[in-house]
Design a protein around this motif. Sequence first.
Motif, short mmCIF file in Angstrom:
data_model
loop_
_atom_site.label_atom_id
_atom_site.label_comp_id
_atom_site.label_asym_id
_atom_site.label_seq_id
_atom_site.Cartn_x
_atom_site.Cartn_y
_atom_site.Cartn_z
N ASP A 1 6.00 -1.22 -0.26
CA ASP A 1 6.04 -1.95 -1.52
C ASP A 1 6.66 -3.32 -1.25
OD1 ASP A 1 8.93 -1.73 -1.63
OD2 ASP A 1 8.67 0.28 -2.45
N GLU A 2 6.59 -4.19 -2.24
CA GLU A 2 7.06 -5.55 -2.07
C GLU A 2 8.56 -5.62 -1.80
OE1 GLU A 2 5.18 -4.40 -4.54
OE2 GLU A 2 3.52 -5.77 -4.96
N ASP A 3 9.32 -4.66 -2.32
CA ASP A 3 10.77 -4.69 -2.15
C ASP A 3 11.22 -4.38 -0.73
OD1 ASP A 3 11.39 -5.41 -4.81
OD2 ASP A 3 11.07 -3.35 -5.46
N ALA B 1 -12.65 3.24 -5.71
CA ALA B 1 -12.20 1.87 -5.49
C ALA B 1 -12.10 1.61 -3.99
CB ALA B 1 -10.85 1.64 -6.15
N ARG B 2 -12.14 0.34 -3.63
CA ARG B 2 -12.03 0.00 -2.22
C ARG B 2 -11.25 -1.30 -2.03
NH1 ARG B 2 -16.54 -1.51 -4.28
NH2 ARG B 2 -17.21 -3.57 -3.74
N PHE B 3 -10.69 -1.41 -0.84
CA PHE B 3 -9.97 -2.60 -0.41
C PHE B 3 -10.77 -3.18 0.75
CE2 PHE B 3 -6.61 -4.20 2.60
CZ PHE B 3 -6.34 -5.36 1.90
N THR B 4 -11.37 -4.35 0.53
CA THR B 4 -12.22 -4.97 1.54
C THR B 4 -11.56 -6.25 2.03
OG1 THR B 4 -14.19 -4.12 0.41
CG2 THR B 4 -14.53 -5.89 2.00
N THR B 5 -11.49 -6.39 3.35
CA THR B 5 -10.94 -7.59 3.96
C THR B 5 -12.02 -8.18 4.86
OG1 THR B 5 -8.76 -6.56 4.00
CG2 THR B 5 -9.06 -8.51 5.34
N VAL B 6 -12.31 -9.46 4.67
CA VAL B 6 -13.37 -10.11 5.43
C VAL B 6 -12.84 -11.43 5.99
CG1 VAL B 6 -15.73 -11.02 5.38
CG2 VAL B 6 -15.11 -9.11 3.88
N GLN C 1 0.88 -1.17 0.00
CA GLN C 1 0.00 0.00 0.00
C GLN C 1 0.92 1.22 0.00
OE1 GLN C 1 -3.23 0.06 2.93
NE2 GLN C 1 -2.55 2.10 3.48
N PRO C 2 0.83 2.08 -1.01
CA PRO C 2 1.72 3.24 -1.06
C PRO C 2 1.64 4.05 0.23
CG PRO C 2 0.50 3.03 -3.10
CD PRO C 2 -0.08 2.02 -2.15
#
Length: 197
Positions: free
Chosen positions: A36-38, A131-136, A10-11
């Motif tokens: 970031d992944e790095d 846009a959205r980031f949903t975690t369930v 997540q930036p």
Amino acid sequence: MLQSVVIYPQPDADPEKDRIVFEAGGRRVTLVAVRDEDTAAPVVAGLVDEGAALVELCGGFGPTRTAKVIAEVGDRAPVGAIGYAGESLAAISRFHLAWLAGEVQSELFLVLVPGADPERDRVVREHGGGARFTTVAVPDIEAAERVAARESVGLIELYGGFGADAAARVHAAAGGAPVGTVVFGIDEMDAAAALRA
């Protein structure tokens, strides 16, 4: 209590603060955002030092970055990363190309946590452009199917021990949205299976 972590980019993330925790049925799953992944490897190693017994990486890591995390963690905890099967490859490629072009898309992470309540155990974060980031957190495959069927997202990732059968069922329930599940390398399989048992 079994503790596991899910790592995703997540930036501008602060891994000390950008965390989502689900706890039920003798299990704690902590989702941690990294810039970031790095930059993930030392963060993951620190989480393992704090007691994480299993590490799951989001689909953006790929084999090179996953190998860096595995090298940093060593044999202290199994590390796996999301992989996508053939039916999802074209759609996930389109998703990543859009993401690289700066087009924000919605994502759904489903986390298997025995005893979870999907209506209560959910976090939704809005991003620019709607846009959205949903975690369930879900207790089983059936609940994962129900959640996937009512969400409109660009991709779905399954964490916490879901297998290929769950991916197929969620893929169908979501109307063909790309669905990825965590894959462990041969060196990680025995330790991951022991934890699941």
